[in-house]
Design a protein around this motif. Structure first.
Motif, mmCIF file in Angstrom:
data_model
loop_
_atom_site.group_PDB
_atom_site.id
_atom_site.type_symbol
_atom_site.label_atom_id
_atom_site.label_comp_id
_atom_site.label_asym_id
_atom_site.label_seq_id
_atom_site.Cartn_x
_atom_site.Cartn_y
_atom_site.Cartn_z
ATOM 1 N N VAL A 168 39.325 40.386 46.802
ATOM 2 C CA VAL A 168 39.067 41.323 45.709
ATOM 3 C C VAL A 168 39.534 42.712 46.147
ATOM 4 C CG1 VAL A 168 37.339 42.366 44.222
ATOM 5 C CG2 VAL A 168 37.121 39.973 44.878
ATOM 6 N N TRP B 163 42.815 43.227 45.375
ATOM 7 C CA TRP B 163 44.229 42.856 45.266
ATOM 8 C C TRP B 163 44.695 43.037 43.829
ATOM 9 C CZ3 TRP B 163 46.365 38.479 42.672
ATOM 10 C CH2 TRP B 163 47.596 37.986 43.139
ATOM 11 N N ARG B 164 45.934 43.486 43.655
ATOM 12 C CA ARG B 164 46.521 43.608 42.327
ATOM 13 C C ARG B 164 47.872 42.923 42.324
ATOM 14 N NH1 ARG B 164 42.131 45.499 42.223
ATOM 15 N NH2 ARG B 164 41.350 47.281 41.046
ATOM 16 N N ALA C 159 41.812 35.688 39.006
ATOM 17 C CA ALA C 159 42.214 37.071 38.720
ATOM 18 C C ALA C 159 41.775 37.456 37.307
ATOM 19 C CB ALA C 159 43.724 37.221 38.865
ATOM 20 N N GLU D 57 43.523 42.904 36.605
ATOM 21 C CA GLU D 57 44.092 42.887 37.954
ATOM 22 C C GLU D 57 45.561 42.463 37.965
ATOM 23 O OE1 GLU D 57 40.076 41.916 40.531
ATOM 24 O OE2 GLU D 57 41.024 40.301 39.417
ATOM 25 N N GLN E 105 35.997 39.501 50.199
ATOM 26 C CA GLN E 105 35.639 38.440 49.248
ATOM 27 C C GLN E 105 36.884 37.879 48.575
ATOM 28 O OE1 GLN E 105 32.584 37.121 48.982
ATOM 29 N NE2 GLN E 105 32.201 38.511 50.694
ATOM 30 N N LEU F 31 39.525 36.488 45.929
ATOM 31 C CA LEU F 31 39.820 36.828 44.537
ATOM 32 C C LEU F 31 38.972 35.939 43.628
ATOM 33 C CD1 LEU F 31 41.871 38.485 42.815
ATOM 34 C CD2 LEU F 31 43.240 36.392 42.712
ATOM 35 N N THR G 57 35.717 36.628 43.016
ATOM 36 C CA THR G 57 34.300 36.875 43.311
ATOM 37 C C THR G 57 33.759 37.966 42.382
ATOM 38 O OG1 THR G 57 34.778 36.412 45.633
ATOM 39 C CG2 THR G 57 32.675 37.475 45.156
ATOM 40 N N HIS G 58 32.507 37.802 41.974
ATOM 41 C CA HIS G 58 31.782 38.876 41.290
ATOM 42 C C HIS G 58 30.600 39.277 42.158
ATOM 43 C CE1 HIS G 58 33.492 38.904 37.082
ATOM 44 N NE2 HIS G 58 34.143 37.905 37.668
ATOM 45 N N TRP H 31 37.434 47.084 43.923
ATOM 46 C CA TRP H 31 36.838 46.163 42.942
ATOM 47 C C TRP H 31 36.937 46.781 41.551
ATOM 48 C CZ3 TRP H 31 33.285 41.801 43.950
ATOM 49 C CH2 TRP H 31 33.304 41.401 45.301
ATOM 50 N N ARG I 252 33.989 43.390 37.796
ATOM 51 C CA ARG I 252 33.460 42.451 38.793
ATOM 52 C C ARG I 252 32.119 42.888 39.377
ATOM 53 N NH1 ARG I 252 36.814 38.578 39.962
ATOM 54 N NH2 ARG I 252 39.050 38.864 39.892
#
Lengths: 169, 303
Positions: free
Chosen positions: A76, A78-79, A101, A105, B173, B175, B177-178, B200, B204
């Motif tokens: 998390v 990441w784009r 995703a 994102e 975490q 990709l 994940t919340h 984040w 999320r």
């Protein structure tokens, strides 16, 4: 008839900017026309932030496999930036969404919008052809003539196709 | 709903766990994990998280930290006592498309996280719970250890340990994940800040606050109604109470700026928003009169 709300993607003439909140980035560019878009994005990303740029002329199985590994490693923050022909960009976007995703994102730019992927509602095969919404194409799975609806699935990265002329006796 | 106390247990120092059910037994409404009920506690209405997994059940379980008049009233309840309880409400549900759930609990903020963890175990969803507490003040610790196994990380006492673990967790975490956080305002602020720092997107990050922060009594002001009528709001009296004293009854529930029930249209004036319900966008056209006020220039309401 004007449609206010539609699932049909709308592409702006200009590529979107980079999300400055991102902490790591992946750029995938497909075809020569996508290279300058990718270069502009790369230049916009703050120096020092992790960036992976993958370029290919066409979207093939090897690239999809590599993209899958990239998604598996992404954390998390990441784009994803995608540039290339509309149908190929949508395939990658659907893979990214499947991996978790969020729409925010992923940013994408279509360098060409000629070809559509069309999902046959009858045999569930997805074909690809240079066709427009409202046009007709033969299904590569069952051979039926499919009319392309103004209905796009982000999950399947395809437009809905149903058998043409079924309502005319 | 009129429910009765089924049993009462001491969860830890200062915290009582109550099980509530229908007087004659029978099923209660299901709720999403992380849901809460509003309980009439003497002359207060307090919101309490339901700790069950949300599936069909014949009882609700809540854990009450003794801290105000309402919670002290709750602590005096005995098995068999009647209690007035709202239908369950949800503002803190797990996101259906999430690939993994990172749960963060501080102190009594563990109650909705217990609900999330129970549901995650039941539905086999990947999760990790980080629980910061003071030794001897950790509600539900034994059941969380049994429920979560190595998916529970404990931070007893060390605020710095907890902060370092949160920062590290938010940077690794996968990709999809919340993150969900419930606890004191300082913990929530820290997680929001570190999540933003780690990139984040706000979509999320999910937050459950106990109640609106205590604010001062405020200055007196007048509120104008559509009819032209003016109602004075003295310092120390809420806008909602002032309207009620003037004979204008609004629907209301929690009276703490949490539930959204008393939302009222705002026509003019500069509101001092103190609620946790309205979005930034909504604040130009609505106000929660149970906690929010105005400066001396007053307000005009759509009433």
């Amino acid at each position: 008839m004007a449609i206010d709300r539609t699932s049909v993607p709308r592409w702006g003439p200009e590529p979107p900017g980079v999300d400055a909140a991102g902490r790591s980035f992946a750029i995938v560019s497909l075809g020569e026309a996508a290279l300058p878009v990718a270069a502009a994005w790369a230049a916009e990303i703050a120096p020092g932030l992790p960036l992976r740029h993958v370029h290919a002329e066409v979207l093939d199985e090897a690239l999809l496999a590599r993209f899958g590994r990239e998604l598996g490693r992404a954390v998390v923050g990441w784009r994803l930036m995608l540039a290339g022909p509309e149908d190929e960009v949508q395939v990658l976007r659907a893979r990214a969404a499947e991996a978790g995703a969020l729409p925010c994102e992923v940013r994408a730019h279509a360098t060409a919008t000629g070809a559509l992927r069309v999902y046959c509602a009858h045999c569930r095969t997805t074909g690809r052809a240079a066709v427009e919404i409202g046009g007709v194409l033969p299904c590569t799975g069952c051979g039926a003539d499919l009319v392309v609806h103004a209905h796009h699935s982000r999950r399947l990265a395809a437009y809905l196709g149903t058998r043409a002329h079924v309502e005319t006796p | 709903m009129r429910l009765v106390v089924l049993d009462v247990a001491e969860a830890c120092a200062g915290v009582r766990t109550l099980r509530l059910g229908r007087p004659g037994g029978g099923p209660l409404p299901a709720h999403p994990p992380g849901g809460h009920v509003v309980v009439v506690a003497g002359d207060r209405r307090n919101a309490y998280s339901l700790t069950g997994d949300g599936g069909p059940a014949d009882h609700y379980e809540i854990s009450v930290l003794r801290k105000d008049a309402g919670s002290a009233w709750m602590h005096r309840l005995e098995p068999g006592d009647p209690v007035e309880v709202s239908a369950p409400r949800s503002r803190f549900a797990p996101v259906a498309g999430a690939r993994r759930h990172l749960l963060v609990a501080g102190g009594i903020g563990v109650t909705p996280m217990l609900s999330h963890a129970r549901a995650a175990v039941r539905w086999d969803r990947p999760f990790l719970l980080l629980y910061g507490y003071r030794p001897g003040h950790a509600a539900h610790l034994p059941e969380l250890r049994e429920l979560c196994g190595d998916r529970l990380l404990e931070y007893p006492g060390g605020r710095e340990d907890f902060a370092a673990a949160l920062t590290a967790a938010l940077r690794c975490q996968p990709l999809g994940t919340h993150v969900y956080v419930c606890g004191p305002g300082s913990l929530i602020g820290f997680v929001l800040e570190q999540a933003a720092e780690a990139g984040w997107p706000p979509e999320r990050v999910h937050v459950e606050r106990f109640a609106a922060e205590e604010a001062g009594p405020g200055v007196p002001f007048d509120v104008r109604l559509r009819s032209g009528r003016r109602v004075p709001v003295p310092s120390g009296v809420s806008l909602l109470e002032a309207l009620e004293r003037a004979g204008i009854t609004l629907p209301s529930m929690c009276r703490q700026g949490v539930c959204g029930e008393c939302r009222t249209g705002l026509l003019a004036g500069r509101a001092l928003h103190r609620d946790l319900y309205l979005t930034a966008e909504e604040r130009s056209t609505a106000i929660m009169p149970c906690v929010s006020r105005a400066d001396a220039d007053g307000l005009e309401l759509d009433l």
